[in-house]
Enzyme design. Structure first.
Site, PDB file in Angstrom:
ATOM      1  N   ARG A  89      -1.332   3.588 -11.369  1.00  0.00           N
ATOM      2  CA  ARG A  89      -1.160   5.039 -11.322  1.00  0.00           C
ATOM      3  C   ARG A  89      -0.712   5.598 -12.662  1.00  0.00           C
ATOM      4  O   ARG A  89      -0.943   6.766 -12.963  1.00  0.00           O
ATOM      5  CB  ARG A  89      -0.144   5.430 -10.254  1.00  0.00           C
ATOM      6  CG  ARG A  89      -0.690   5.495  -8.849  1.00  0.00           C
ATOM      7  CD  ARG A  89      -1.317   4.212  -8.467  1.00  0.00           C
ATOM      8  NE  ARG A  89      -1.790   4.046  -7.118  1.00  0.00           N
ATOM      9  CZ  ARG A  89      -1.074   3.980  -6.047  1.00  0.00           C
ATOM     10  NH1 ARG A  89       0.208   4.188  -6.085  1.00  0.00           N
ATOM     11  NH2 ARG A  89      -1.612   3.731  -4.890  1.00  0.00           N
ATOM     12  N   GLY A 129       3.535   8.168  -0.010  1.00  0.00           N
ATOM     13  CA  GLY A 129       3.600   6.926   0.741  1.00  0.00           C
ATOM     14  C   GLY A 129       4.223   7.179   2.090  1.00  0.00           C
ATOM     15  O   GLY A 129       4.962   8.141   2.261  1.00  0.00           O
ATOM     16  N   GLU A 181       0.828  -1.203   0.000  1.00  0.00           N
ATOM     17  CA  GLU A 181       0.000   0.000   0.000  1.00  0.00           C
ATOM     18  C   GLU A 181       0.863   1.255   0.000  1.00  0.00           C
ATOM     19  O   GLU A 181       0.714   2.132   0.840  1.00  0.00           O
ATOM     20  CB  GLU A 181      -0.961   0.002   1.188  1.00  0.00           C
ATOM     21  CG  GLU A 181      -2.054  -1.043   1.114  1.00  0.00           C
ATOM     22  CD  GLU A 181      -3.066  -0.771   0.019  1.00  0.00           C
ATOM     23  OE1 GLU A 181      -3.307   0.409  -0.296  1.00  0.00           O
ATOM     24  OE2 GLU A 181      -3.575  -1.760  -0.550  1.00  0.00           O
ATOM     25  N   ASP A 182       1.782   1.317  -0.939  1.00  0.00           N
ATOM     26  CA  ASP A 182       2.587   2.516  -1.155  1.00  0.00           C
ATOM     27  C   ASP A 182       3.569   2.835  -0.053  1.00  0.00           C
ATOM     28  O   ASP A 182       4.135   3.914  -0.045  1.00  0.00           O
ATOM     29  CB  ASP A 182       1.700   3.751  -1.358  1.00  0.00           C
ATOM     30  CG  ASP A 182       1.020   3.699  -2.695  1.00  0.00           C
ATOM     31  OD1 ASP A 182       1.575   3.056  -3.590  1.00  0.00           O
ATOM     32  OD2 ASP A 182      -0.055   4.301  -2.835  1.00  0.00           O
ATOM     33  N   ALA A 183       3.765   1.937   0.911  1.00  0.00           N
ATOM     34  CA  ALA A 183       4.740   2.251   1.948  1.00  0.00           C
ATOM     35  C   ALA A 183       6.142   2.185   1.361  1.00  0.00           C
ATOM     36  O   ALA A 183       6.393   1.469   0.394  1.00  0.00           O
ATOM     37  CB  ALA A 183       4.591   1.280   3.105  1.00  0.00           C
TER      38      ALA A 183
END
Lengths: 1121, 349
Positions: free
Chosen positions: A925, A893, A742-744
């Site tokens: 994206r 993120g 999740e974009d971390a």
């Protein structure tokens, strides 16, 4: 002809580096030129016009008395230091001392004192807040070193106000243009034509509507709609034939108008007098008395000054107004026939109101109020017998105008009574989160449209906004599309004189409307000429008019911002010189050749030439939205054909300041660019060269900001490189552990150790020492000393001997910053004069889970308070898990894990990434620009140069990749990596390279919150809410439902009552009401009183119900019965 | 059979992925191979070959060892070989524009030339330090105007004195008997031209700095190397003869010196000269006609180490230190094993 064709066919040699016009343009105008130009126009020109319009005050009491304003000036900013002593002031001092940066407004007057005529010069009537970098600001024309002496940043754009130490921006307001006809369909599907007329006196809206195939004049002052023919008759056009001639004599129009004429006969109105009487009955009478007038007079007055107020009526000659009204009817008829109405959202129909115009409205209102007050004083005082002669100058009070302006700017509430204007949120505090956020705010346009309405029209991107407004920069959510931003080269016009244009038009063959009859006006072989919405006359050869008009403009005979364009549908030529039109410069193309040549650019580069010279020589001109529509503009020289009239200077200028930072934005999915525009404003970095001299409530700075490896032309133009907000991080696009979903992001601990993402947080603490009415005052005491150790107690450890914390000290939670104490009695005078008043401690304490350091302490005074103590506290933070980062492509993120360097993968050269980003961020994206930035950045690092990622241009991927190959890297930018954990190679090639990363202001440290037990609210005895009050974490309705569904009733009881606001009450079993201490006051007994537990809020509810005469009774049953 | 050998000993770079990355030569994994570990076999295969040692940079080959062990060396070099670095900064006065914390951070990252082997780790909670575990530096700089500066000069170097604080301004102050143990030149910052801060007239800094011993895992400033890494030895195998224009193109696909074109009877032929120089850019895969002529391999057990010291210790010393750390770890592990065995024995009894 053949020769000409040949010359066209020959290849054009392109103008090298025509983008250099851009810095030249920005050098002249600056980034916030629109604000400054507008304000300059106001304080230098408009204010004098306002004074002229309200120049004379006469009294009803004395016919000989008068006061006449001769001139008005706005001075240079200064500050009053004691009585009648002023000294010039620099903006930074205002910022620090919480003062207003304002200049006196002075007037020259002529008035009568007794029988004398007196002339007085330079009388102050109020103070005007001065816009920074405007013509009256001390900073204008100063060199960077001079600015540095004034503690001002040379890169600061100005264009804002300093009011009570706060930087305030007057946002650009977007409105539908005034004094222009607009045809639209109403809710019932009927077509109407409306005009919002705006003059100095009033603002009204007039409609021509169609009902039952008849036309009516509609206005707020009429109780019902007036048949159009009666309106014409009332304005002196009594013959039906003339009416029809004015509207139009073609068959279709005549057929459409005919039913309306019948209306006259029905109402038995044939003469002007009858018509006026007819209208007079329908006029809404104003409530205030005013001079008594007959119905007829009233109707005439309304038609004269309220209906279509902007059309001049001289000596009740309604001719022009009739023509105008006829044109309105004609437009409705035309729209019906073609079934086409005007587009409200078309940007040519919009006007932008800037600081100058808004302040002018406000100032005129205040000036009128000021004059009315003077008149009132004169009326009241003159009849009274007095010893001294009546001198009006003694009654001129400055504070009304000063306070009116200052309050409006500081609250943002714009109230202008005569326009019925009451707007809130016109001004905003200039956001100084980053340099970009400040710049972005200066270019922001807010629309008058309500945010709540769910319509897409005003929100969507209009093709006519091309080049004027940034297509990317708009917020998400409710204000989406309503708040816009200017593009890089947009200019907003200010008013320019109409008379010279009028004269020129007549000289160019326009026939005056006053000399023409309806038949001639509507002739098929002539065009109507309109100037700022008013009818000027008729022209036969409109093309000639337009051509020569433009030639005159290019030659500099008329203002460069005057626009002219034909409207073939309406058969008219519109000339506009009004304020608030958006326009931008273009290169003029004649005969298929751009006027600007390489020679010119060369001269520009050498400094022989400035942007003005291009304008003056007719190489470049400004086009507004309407005129753009009459032009044939190409983007590139290669596309020039014979019909081309203009050439774009640079395509990337359609983007604004914020979107200009994005490298390769034309390769990104469009919403990503929009996201970045919002995020660029939250990025930490440097905010100005004077950042360490400022004392802001909250300031975020990056310790080691870097220039981006991949830059754009815009970045260079706005000096982003001098005040950057981010760092170039080596990014590996790969998966690592599970902490990157999740974009971390995964951060390298060594990078963090070495200073990546390190930031400074500054916070201000304020303290004022007041003096009270009873001659007591606040005081600051030195630290309290422990009797045993002779050392200050822990809470006072950081205090200096003066009782204020010492710079450089480390402050811990609950330590005292200023040991202030306040007298207990502040209102009544102290009883005994010799006795010292009693004091009570009101220390300023530091609150925060993390220690801070005292950066500076400022002791000063502001205008009202004697003492002002400001303390700047500093924290240095290294990135931690949960801190938010973002690249320049809307890819935000949080940091998910910080990994030791030895565990990070490394390349053959031993390069370790600073950030590992999960590749899942890409497919959905579609931020191809980020991939390209990485490549260009990598090539730039290897080559030792900065690559360009300018929109619609920039370094080509092919060239960049070729460069990579030359340095022994893979063509695709993918590297062979070895795992730092196993020591074996990774199976995949990893996309690695530098990407510019921004650290966003959202940090866990400011959000972290948990509580076991803590404070409770007084009223309900429930835990408080919110982090700032150390509140509890609410078990809400949905969570409650879960527990109910699960059947965990005891847990529910514990969460909702026992751990919250459990309270033991005594309830009487007899009456069911609450008792206390085992006694029921209602039954006067303690026989049946039993004790039980309930939420305090429940007990509170019962008591509140009782107070409203509702008796809640509890029925008690023994549970074992 | 050749394939199996290839899988066992080579990492192969294909166009889109790296294959055979894991070592698979565990005992019993391959029929017909004896993969049991024996010291004799190891001693026979293992060799270390120093390629270059220049200043603070060292390149050496380590051959015949498993990736895990080679990686252990790299990891220890990065994170576990101790050095001295400034850990505590006592700010007596700092009127420069650099914030105290930032200044302390910058100072911490300065490599200090001092042999960490001669020092102890400082006890936790000890703020004072002793001569055995602490080096003290003083930084005392005050910027002034240069009275001799030419009138019209705007160059800060001319008009100010001491406006740049360099590492050379750090002064070592011996504690206890340190003056006897170490000479002036022994203890100093590695470079004396690292810019710490810039000052303007009237600004000064007066700091006391304590250097302590630490390891890179705690903070990157204690890491003795700028970087330490390894790569596997590339091997380029021509699977067919490449001649003529194709040979020229083939050679250009590799780093300079990897291949050369030789002319044999007027026919140009490509030949691998030194595959060690290749950077593995895999340029060859962009030429569809050439990509099948070449096999890009890396030797699984041939590690080309490169160690770049920060300057506190020589890189070769660092490698030896790393070996000692690894040996220490092994010893500890063995003793732990013994202890575990002992307790098990006792439990059995």
């Amino acid at each position: 002809m053949a020769e000409q064709l040949e010359s066209l066919a020959s290849p054009l040699n392109t103008i090298q580096e025509k983008w250099k016009l851009l810095p030249a343009f920005l050098k002249v105008k600056g980034l916030v030129k629109q604000h400054i130009d507008s304000f300059n126009y106001f304080i230098n020109v408009e204010i004098k016009k306002i004074m002229k319009a309200n120049e004379k005050i006469v009294s009803d009491a004395d016919p000989n008395f008068y006061l006449k304003y001769l001139n008005i000036y706005v001075g240079m900013p200064d500050v009053e230091e004691g009585f009648n002593i002023t000294k010039p002031i620099a903006p930074h001092e205002c910022r620090l001392r919480d003062m207003t940066y304002s200049a006196p407004i002075t007037v020259d007057i002529e008035y009568t004192r007794g029988n004398q005529r007196v002339v007085r010069n330079n009388l102050p009537i109020g103070r005007m807040p001065i816009m920074l970098r405007s013509s009256n600001c001390v900073l204008t024309g100063k060199s960077p070193s001079e600015l540095a002496k004034l503690k001002e940043c040379p890169l600061d754009p100005g264009g804002y106000f300093l009011v009570k130490g706060v930087e305030k921006v007057i946002l650009i307001q977007e409105q539908l243009s005034k004094n222009r006809m607009i045809v639209e369909t109403d809710r019932k599907g009927l077509i109407s034509c409306s005009v919002t007329s705006s003059t100095h006196e009033r603002k009204t809206k007039t409609y021509v509507v169609q009902k039952n195939a008849k036309y009516f004049l509609k206005h707020n002052t009429f109780t019902e709609d007036i048949p159009i023919a009666i309106a014409f008759k009332a304005m002196g056009v009594e013959s039906d034939q003339e009416i029809v001639q004015l509207i139009g004599t073609d068959a279709r129009t005549m057929a459409a108008v005919a039913p309306s004429l019948e209306e006259c006969h029905k109402a038995q109105v044939f003469t002007q007098k009858q018509a006026l009487r007819f209208i007079g009955v329908k006029v809404r009478r104003s409530r205030w008395g005013g001079p008594k007038r007959t119905r007829v007079e009233e109707a005439r007055e309304v038609l004269h000054s309220t209906i279509l107020a902007h059309v001049p009526v001289v000596k009740f000659n309604f001719r022009l107004k009739c023509v105008y009204l006829a044109l309105m009817v004609r437009r409705v008829v035309q729209a019906q026939a073609q079934d086409r109405v005007d587009d409200r959202d078309y940007y040519g129909n919009k006007r932008l109101e800037l600081a100058g115009q808004l302040l002018a409205l406000l100032f005129e209102d205040l000036f009128k109020k000021f004059n009315a007050e003077l008149k009132k004083i004169a009326d009241q005082t003159i009849p009274k017998p007095r010893a001294a002669q009546f001198d009006i100058v003694k009654h001129m009070r400055q504070d009304q105008i000063t306070n009116g302006l200052v309050n409006a700017i500081s609250t943002g509430n714009w109230t202008v009574k005569r326009f019925k204007m009451d707007r809130a949120g016109v001004t905003q505090v200039l956001s100084r989160l980053s340099f970009i956020s400040a710049l972005g705010m200066m270019t922001r346009i807010s629309s008058q449209f309500e945010k709540t309405r769910k319509v897409s029209g005003p929100r969507s991107l209009q093709p006519s906004q091309w080049g004027m407004l940034c297509p990317s920069d708009t917020p998400e959510g409710e204000a989406c599309g309503l708040v816009k931003n200017l593009a890089l080269m947009t200019h907003i016009t200010t008013d320019s004189e109409e008379q010279p244009i009028q004269r020129l038009a007549f000289n160019l063959g326009v026939e005056d409307v006053h000399l023409l009859s309806g038949e001639e006006l509507n002739s098929q072989d002539s065009y109507l000429v309109m100037l700022n919405g008013n009818i000027l006359g008729v022209i036969c050869d409109h093309q000639h008019l337009i051509r020569s008009f433009r030639k005159m403009r290019r030659a500099g005979y008329i203002n460069e911002f005057v626009s002219i364009c034909p409207n073939h549908e309406h058969r008219c030529v519109n000339i506009a010189s009004d304020a608030g039109r958006v326009c931008r410069p273009y290169i003029i193309v004649t005969n298929g050749r751009p006027m600007v040549t390489n020679r010119h650019i060369e001269e520009l580069t050498k400094g022989y030439r400035a942007f003005e010279d291009f304008l003056r020589e007719g190489l470049v001109e400004y086009l507004d939205v309407n005129e753009e529509n009459d032009c044939n503009i190409t983007l590139y020289e290669a596309d020039i054909t014979r019909d081309t009239t203009h050439l774009e200077i640079e395509p990337f200028t359609i983007l604004g300041v914020c979107a200009g930072l994005i490298p390769y934005p034309h390769h990104n999915q469009s919403p990503r660019n929009t996201y970045q525009c919002a995020m660029g404003k939250q990025a930490m970095g440097a905010i100005g060269y004077n950042q360490h001299n400022r004392i802001d409530t909250l300031l975020y700075l990056l310790v080691f900001p870097q220039r981006p490896m991949v830059k754009t032309k815009t970045i260079e133009l706005i000096d982003y490189e001098k005040l950057p907000a981010g760092q170039n991080a080596t990014v590996a696009v790969m998966s690592y552990s599970g902490y990157d979903i999740e974009d971390a992001l995964i951060l390298n601990k060594s990078s963090v150790d070495r200073g990546f993402g390190r930031c400074l947080v500054y916070r201000k603490q304020n303290c004022t020492l007041k003096r009270y009415s009873n001659q007591t005052f606040d005081r600051v005491m030195g630290p309290m000393v422990d009797a045993a150790t002779r050392k200050p107690i822990w809470r006072h450890e950081i205090l200096d001997v003066d009782g204020i914390c010492a710079p450089g000290e480390r402050v811990q939670n609950k330590q005292v910053l200023v040991n202030k104490s306040m007298p207990k009695q502040t209102m009544n005078p102290v009883q005994t004069p010799g006795q010292q008043p009693e004091y009570q401690d009101v220390p300023i304490t530091y609150k925060g889970p993390v220690d801070s350091y005292v950066e500076t302490v400022l002791v000063s005074s502001n205008q009202e308070e004697a003492f002002l103590i400001k303390m700047l506290l500093r924290q240095t933070r290294r990135p931690e898990i949960g801190d938010k980062f973002s690249s320049r492509h809307g890819q935000k993120g949080v940091c998910g894990l910080i990994v030791n360097q030895e565990d990070m993968p490394f390349t053959d050269q031993g390069i370790c990434p600073d950030i590992i980003m999960n590749p899942h961020g890409f497919p959905s994206r579609m931020t191809v620009g980020k991939l390209m930035e990485l490549l260009a950045g990598k090539a730039g690092v290897l080559e030792g140069k900065f690559h360009y990622g300018t929109a619609f241009g920039g370094s080509k991927v092919k060239d960049v990749c070729e460069e990579l190959v030359q340095h022994g890297f893979n063509y695709q930018g993918k590297d062979y990596l070895t795992s730092g954990i196993t020591g074996e190679p990774l199976n995949a090639y990893i996309y690695t390279g530098p990407v510019y990363y921004q650290k966003l202001k959202h940090m866990v440290l400011d959000k972290i919150h948990a509580r076991a037990k803590g404070p409770r609210a007084v009223l309900t005895r429930q835990p408080t809410e919110g982090r700032s009050r150390d509140g509890g974490l609410r078990l809400g309705e949905m969570e409650r439902d879960c527990l109910i569904g699960y059947g965990a009733s005891m847990l529910l009881l514990e969460r909702l009552m026992i751990s919250s606001d459990q309270f033991e009450v005594d309830v009487c079993g007899e009456c069911g009401l609450l008792g206390y201490s085992g006694w029921c006051q209602y039954c006067k007994s303690s026989r049946n009183v039993s004790s039980l537990k309930m939420p305090y809020a429940c007990k509170l509810l019962f008591q509140e119900l009782q107070s409203m005469n509702i008796a809640p009774r509890l029925k008690l049953v023994k549970y074992n019965e | 059979m050749a394939d199996l050998e290839q899988i066992r000993t080579r990492v192969t770079l294909t166009e889109h992925e790296v294959i055979n990355t894991h070592s698979t030569d565990f005992p019993g994994n391959y029929a017909g191979y004896d993969d049991t570990w024996s010291l004799a076999k190891f001693e026979e295969k293992f060799r270390v070959n120093i390629v270059s040692l220049e200043g603070s940079e060292l390149e050496f080959d380590m051959v015949g060892i498993d990736a895990a062990i080679a990686n252990a060396f790299r990891r220890i070099l990065l994170a576990e070989v101790p050095t001295m670095a400034i850990e505590k900064v006592f700010v007596h006065n700092n009127t420069s524009i650099i914030q105290d914390e930032v200044l302390a951070h910058r100072l911490g990252l300065i490599p200090i030339h001092a042999d960490p082997r001669l020092f102890e780790y400082r006890q936790e909670g000890d703020d004072e330090g002793t001569a055995e575990d602490t080096l003290e530096f003083h930084l005392n700089v005050k910027c002034t105007r240069n009275p001799q500066a030419p009138k019209d000069s705007t160059d800060p170097d001319e008009i100010y004195k001491d406006h740049k604080v360099y590492t050379k301004h750090l002064k070592w102050v011996p504690l206890g008997n340190q003056a006897e143990l170490y000479s002036e030149g022994d203890i100093k910052p590695v470079h004396d031209d690292i810019l710490i801060a810039k000052l303007r007239p009237g600004q000064e800094m007066d700091l006391k700095l304590h250097c302590v011993k630490g390891i890179g895992r705690d903070h990157a400033k204690f890491s003795p190397v700028a970087t330490a890494s390894y790569r596997l030895l590339p091997e380029i195998v021509l699977t067919e003869e490449v001649k003529g224009e194709r040979a020229d193109r083939l050679v250009r696909c590799f780093s300079p010196g990897v291949m050369e074109v030789t002319e044999e009877n007027g026919v140009k032929k490509a030949r691998v000269v030194n595959s060690r120089l290749d950077t593995c850019s895999r340029e060859i895969f962009r030429h569809p006609d050439l990509k099948d002529c070449v096999k890009l391999n890396k030797l699984r057990d041939h590690f080309i180490f490169s160690v770049e010291s920060t300057g506190a210790l020589a890189p070769d010393v660092l490698v030896c230190e790393a070996t000692k750390v690894l040996m220490g770890k092994c010893r500890k592990f063995l003793s732990e094993l013994d202890a575990a065995a002992d307790t098990e024995q006792q439990n059995l009894r």
